[in-house]
Every structure is written in C-alpha cells, then in structure tokens.
Motif scaffolding. Structure first.
Motif, PDB file in Angstrom:
ATOM      1  N   MET A 182       0.842  -1.195   0.000  1.00 18.24           N
ATOM      2  CA  MET A 182       0.000   0.000   0.000  1.00 18.24           C
ATOM      3  C   MET A 182       0.877   1.245   0.000  1.00 18.24           C
ATOM      4  O   MET A 182       1.809   1.360   0.776  1.00 18.24           O
ATOM      5  CB  MET A 182      -0.886  -0.013   1.255  1.00 18.24           C
ATOM      6  CG  MET A 182      -1.837   1.173   1.359  1.00 18.24           C
ATOM      7  SD  MET A 182      -2.822   1.073   2.872  1.00 18.24           S
ATOM      8  CE  MET A 182      -3.713  -0.451   2.596  1.00 18.24           C
ATOM      9  N   SER A 183       0.612   2.163  -0.878  1.00 17.77           N
ATOM     10  CA  SER A 183       1.432   3.368  -0.963  1.00 17.77           C
ATOM     11  C   SER A 183       1.084   4.341   0.143  1.00 17.77           C
ATOM     12  O   SER A 183      -0.015   4.337   0.678  1.00 17.77           O
ATOM     13  CB  SER A 183       1.209   4.045  -2.323  1.00 17.77           C
ATOM     14  OG  SER A 183      -0.151   4.415  -2.468  1.00 17.77           O
ATOM     15  N   ASP A 184       2.043   5.176   0.490  1.00 11.79           N
ATOM     16  CA  ASP A 184       1.831   6.150   1.548  1.00 11.79           C
ATOM     17  C   ASP A 184       1.108   7.370   1.006  1.00 11.79           C
ATOM     18  O   ASP A 184       1.545   7.979   0.034  1.00 11.79           O
ATOM     19  CB  ASP A 184       3.175   6.575   2.161  1.00 11.79           C
ATOM     20  CG  ASP A 184       3.877   5.416   2.844  1.00 11.79           C
ATOM     21  OD1 ASP A 184       5.079   5.272   2.634  1.00 11.79           O
ATOM     22  OD2 ASP A 184       3.222   4.660   3.572  1.00 11.79           O
ATOM     23  N   LEU A 185       0.010   7.726   1.625  1.00 11.95           N
ATOM     24  CA  LEU A 185      -0.738   8.907   1.228  1.00 11.95           C
ATOM     25  C   LEU A 185      -0.515  10.056   2.196  1.00 11.95           C
ATOM     26  O   LEU A 185      -0.779  11.204   1.875  1.00 11.95           O
ATOM     27  CB  LEU A 185      -2.234   8.588   1.157  1.00 11.95           C
ATOM     28  CG  LEU A 185      -2.663   7.541   0.138  1.00 11.95           C
ATOM     29  CD1 LEU A 185      -4.171   7.329   0.212  1.00 11.95           C
ATOM     30  CD2 LEU A 185      -2.280   7.975  -1.261  1.00 11.95           C
ATOM     31  N   PHE A 186      -0.043   9.749   3.383  1.00 13.33           N
ATOM     32  CA  PHE A 186       0.081  10.752   4.428  1.00 13.33           C
ATOM     33  C   PHE A 186       1.529  10.855   4.918  1.00 13.33           C
ATOM     34  O   PHE A 186       2.157   9.853   5.233  1.00 13.33           O
ATOM     35  CB  PHE A 186      -0.823  10.406   5.621  1.00 13.33           C
ATOM     36  CG  PHE A 186      -2.280  10.325   5.262  1.00 13.33           C
ATOM     37  CD1 PHE A 186      -3.058  11.471   5.161  1.00 13.33           C
ATOM     38  CD2 PHE A 186      -2.872   9.091   5.026  1.00 13.33           C
ATOM     39  CE1 PHE A 186      -4.399  11.393   4.842  1.00 13.33           C
ATOM     40  CE2 PHE A 186      -4.220   9.005   4.698  1.00 13.33           C
ATOM     41  CZ  PHE A 186      -4.975  10.161   4.606  1.00 13.33           C
ATOM     42  N   GLU A 187       2.015  12.084   4.976  1.00 13.68           N
ATOM     43  CA  GLU A 187       3.329  12.357   5.544  1.00 13.68           C
ATOM     44  C   GLU A 187       3.158  13.295   6.729  1.00 13.68           C
ATOM     45  O   GLU A 187       2.412  14.270   6.654  1.00 13.68           O
ATOM     46  CB  GLU A 187       4.249  12.984   4.498  1.00 13.68           C
ATOM     47  CG  GLU A 187       4.619  12.046   3.360  1.00 13.68           C
ATOM     48  CD  GLU A 187       5.615  12.677   2.412  1.00 13.68           C
ATOM     49  OE1 GLU A 187       5.895  13.889   2.563  1.00 13.68           O
ATOM     50  OE2 GLU A 187       6.125  11.974   1.525  1.00 13.68           O
ATOM     51  N   ILE A 188       3.849  12.985   7.809  1.00 11.92           N
ATOM     52  CA  ILE A 188       3.730  13.759   9.039  1.00 11.92           C
ATOM     53  C   ILE A 188       5.105  14.259   9.439  1.00 11.92           C
ATOM     54  O   ILE A 188       6.059  13.477   9.539  1.00 11.92           O
ATOM     55  CB  ILE A 188       3.159  12.895  10.180  1.00 11.92           C
ATOM     56  CG1 ILE A 188       1.819  12.277   9.747  1.00 11.92           C
ATOM     57  CG2 ILE A 188       2.966  13.715  11.445  1.00 11.92           C
ATOM     58  CD1 ILE A 188       1.426  11.094  10.570  1.00 11.92           C
ATOM     59  N   GLU A 189       5.205  15.547   9.652  1.00  7.85           N
ATOM     60  CA  GLU A 189       6.451  16.141  10.136  1.00  7.85           C
ATOM     61  C   GLU A 189       6.426  16.153  11.663  1.00  7.85           C
ATOM     62  O   GLU A 189       5.513  16.711  12.276  1.00  7.85           O
ATOM     63  CB  GLU A 189       6.593  17.570   9.617  1.00  7.85           C
ATOM     64  CG  GLU A 189       6.783  17.679   8.117  1.00  7.85           C
ATOM     65  CD  GLU A 189       8.193  17.313   7.670  1.00  7.85           C
ATOM     66  OE1 GLU A 189       9.068  17.181   8.555  1.00  7.85           O
ATOM     67  OE2 GLU A 189       8.411  17.170   6.455  1.00  7.85           O
ATOM     68  N   ALA A 190       7.408  15.515  12.276  1.00  6.88           N
ATOM     69  CA  ALA A 190       7.485  15.457  13.733  1.00  6.88           C
ATOM     70  C   ALA A 190       8.793  16.063  14.217  1.00  6.88           C
ATOM     71  O   ALA A 190       9.800  16.054  13.501  1.00  6.88           O
ATOM     72  CB  ALA A 190       7.372  14.014  14.217  1.00  6.88           C
ATOM     73  N   GLN A 191       8.748  16.582  15.437  1.00  5.73           N
ATOM     74  CA  GLN A 191       9.927  17.156  16.069  1.00  5.73           C
ATOM     75  C   GLN A 191      10.212  16.415  17.376  1.00  5.73           C
ATOM     76  O   GLN A 191       9.276  16.044  18.087  1.00  5.73           O
ATOM     77  CB  GLN A 191       9.714  18.646  16.369  1.00  5.73           C
ATOM     78  CG  GLN A 191       9.355  19.490  15.160  1.00  5.73           C
ATOM     79  CD  GLN A 191      10.472  19.533  14.138  1.00  5.73           C
ATOM     80  OE1 GLN A 191      11.649  19.497  14.495  1.00  5.73           O
ATOM     81  NE2 GLN A 191      10.109  19.633  12.861  1.00  5.73           N
ATOM     82  N   PRO A 192      11.492  16.189  17.678  1.00  4.43           N
ATOM     83  CA  PRO A 192      11.795  15.568  18.969  1.00  4.43           C
ATOM     84  C   PRO A 192      11.553  16.559  20.100  1.00  4.43           C
ATOM     85  O   PRO A 192      11.639  17.769  19.917  1.00  4.43           O
ATOM     86  CB  PRO A 192      13.286  15.223  18.847  1.00  4.43           C
ATOM     87  CG  PRO A 192      13.820  16.213  17.865  1.00  4.43           C
ATOM     88  CD  PRO A 192      12.706  16.465  16.891  1.00  4.43           C
ATOM     89  N   ARG A 193      11.210  16.049  21.263  1.00  5.28           N
ATOM     90  CA  ARG A 193      11.043  16.910  22.434  1.00  5.28           C
ATOM     91  C   ARG A 193      11.703  16.229  23.622  1.00  5.28           C
ATOM     92  O   ARG A 193      11.765  14.998  23.711  1.00  5.28           O
ATOM     93  CB  ARG A 193       9.573  17.195  22.720  1.00  5.28           C
ATOM     94  CG  ARG A 193       8.714  15.974  23.022  1.00  5.28           C
ATOM     95  CD  ARG A 193       7.249  16.339  23.169  1.00  5.28           C
ATOM     96  NE  ARG A 193       6.417  15.157  23.394  1.00  5.28           N
ATOM     97  CZ  ARG A 193       6.013  14.736  24.591  1.00  5.28           C
ATOM     98  NH1 ARG A 193       6.343  15.413  25.686  1.00  5.28           N
ATOM     99  NH2 ARG A 193       5.268  13.650  24.707  1.00  5.28           N
ATOM    100  N   SER A 194      12.177  17.037  24.539  1.00  8.22           N
ATOM    101  CA  SER A 194      12.890  16.493  25.691  1.00  8.22           C
ATOM    102  C   SER A 194      12.170  16.740  27.006  1.00  8.22           C
ATOM    103  O   SER A 194      12.347  16.007  27.973  1.00  8.22           O
ATOM    104  CB  SER A 194      14.303  17.096  25.771  1.00  8.22           C
ATOM    105  OG  SER A 194      14.225  18.515  25.810  1.00  8.22           O
ATOM    106  N   ASP A 195      11.350  17.784  27.054  1.00 13.43           N
ATOM    107  CA  ASP A 195      10.650  18.106  28.294  1.00 13.43           C
ATOM    108  C   ASP A 195       9.410  17.240  28.445  1.00 13.43           C
ATOM    109  O   ASP A 195       8.583  17.148  27.543  1.00 13.43           O
ATOM    110  CB  ASP A 195      10.229  19.578  28.321  1.00 13.43           C
ATOM    111  CG  ASP A 195      11.440  20.500  28.375  1.00 13.43           C
ATOM    112  OD1 ASP A 195      12.513  20.024  28.788  1.00 13.43           O
ATOM    113  OD2 ASP A 195      11.310  21.672  27.990  1.00 13.43           O
TER     114      ASP A 195
END
Length: 212
Positions: free
Chosen positions: A1-14
């Motif tokens: 199945m092809s990817d339709l959704f891309e999500i940009e995530a950021q690391p967090r430390s707190d």
C-alpha cells in the motif's frame, strides 16, 4: 500500500503536564513514538497539520510516513486524545511498524448494499452493532476499511464477525480462541416493532434507575 500521508514530527525532551501545556500553546501536539523493538521517543507534531489529516477516515487505518530528524519511519496511529470540551487534540501516539511483523489495529467497517437488502425494502430496521474491527496482518496487507455486504439480508438475519469476508492476509484476533461468545454480531435486520420495544425497555430501565 502506498503512503498517502506524511507527518512532520519534532523531537522533544521536556516531559510532564507543564511542558505539554507549553507545547500546546505553540500549536504543537505532544506525542509518543514507540514499537519495532526500539526505544520510545517523545515527539511533537503540528496541531493544524494533524487536524487536516484526521478529516480523512483512512488516516486512522493507514500506514503513515513520519519524518523525524530527517529520517522517515513507517507508523500507524495508535491512540489519540482530545480535549473533552474543545476541538483540540491533546496527545497522539504512533506505533512503528516493521514489514515482517504483524500489527493489530482497528479499521472502519463499510456496509454495502444496505438499501437494496430485501429485509430493508420490506420496512425492516438495520442495527450496526460494530462500526470498526480490530484486525491482525502484515503492514502491506492492512486494509483501509472492511466491507460487510448486506446483499440478500432478510428480516431476522444477522451477520456475525465470522461471516465477514476478509481481505487476504487479514485476521480478526477476537476469533482466534474459537470461543463462540467472541463471535459478535456486526449487523442485523429486524422488524421495526423490535426497535420500538427496545426503546421502550430502555426508557423503562432508565426510569427505574432514576427512582432508586
């Protein structure tokens, strides 16, 4: 199945409630990324981006591409928490997936040929007992939804979980034990009077509880 959704995530430390509140005030949603025999990672994603994705039903049952620190990872949406009174997402969990390991997740049920079912044409009422099913499969076999065909259903007919036609490679964990009590009804067609009786019984039970 092809990817339709891309999500940009950021690391967090707190961590902690205070840190999560500060993050939400900046338009970010705190979350967790875990699974695939790797350590959990605390992340954040843009609230507006997430809300746009959530408008699509298939987002809940699709292999997603999550970008974190320049690296793309295949994930599924595992859990979502919303504010009880406001239209805000407060927390999100993503589960990493591995191509050779089965995953368990819920997919929506689509009922087809409902309007043309003989029992419905005769005035019968339809009860959708289950609107999503937990499935087990490899990521490549994950369906966006499962169709339940009501063609030919008469008044009094019931389709159980075991009667649902599943795509190849897809199983229902609830049926793994073979116990008949786990084979729940998915949809049924019954006479309109049965609905009225159920409503009357529910109202009577509610009144009885109120008198206690």
């Amino acid at each position: 199945m092809s990817d339709l959704f891309e999500i940009e995530a950021q690391p967090r430390s707190d961590a902690g409630k205070g840190a999560s509140r500060r993050l939400r005030r900046t338009g970010q949603v705190p979350g967790i990324l875990y699974g695939a025999h790797q350590d959990p990672e605390m992340i954040s994603v843009g609230h507006n981006e997430l809300i746009q994705h959530l408008e699509h039903e298939v987002f809940y049952s699709h292999i997603l591409s999550l970008k974190l620190d320049g690296k793309e990872q295949q994930v599924i949406l595992k859990d979502l928490q919303r504010h009880p009174a406001k239209p805000f997402v407060t927390h999100v969990d993503f589960l990493r997936v591995s191509a050779d390991e089965k995953i368990k997740t819920h997919v929506p049920v689509h009922f087809i040929n409902e309007d043309t079912a003989p029992g419905v044409k005769m005035g019968g009422a339809v009860s959708h007992h289950i609107t999503d099913l937990e499935v087990s499969c490899l990521p490549k076999d994950l369906p966006e939804f499962i169709e339940v065909d009501m063609d030919g259903m008469e008044i009094g007919d019931i389709i159980l979980m075991s009667g649902v036609a599943l795509p190849e490679g897809v199983e229902l964990p609830a049926l793994a034990s073979g116990a008949p009590e786990h084979d729940l009804p998915v949809v049924s067609v019954h006479g309109a009077h049965a609905v009225e009786e159920e409503e009357e019984m529910g109202a009577a039970e509610g009144e009885a509880e109120g008198e206690e």
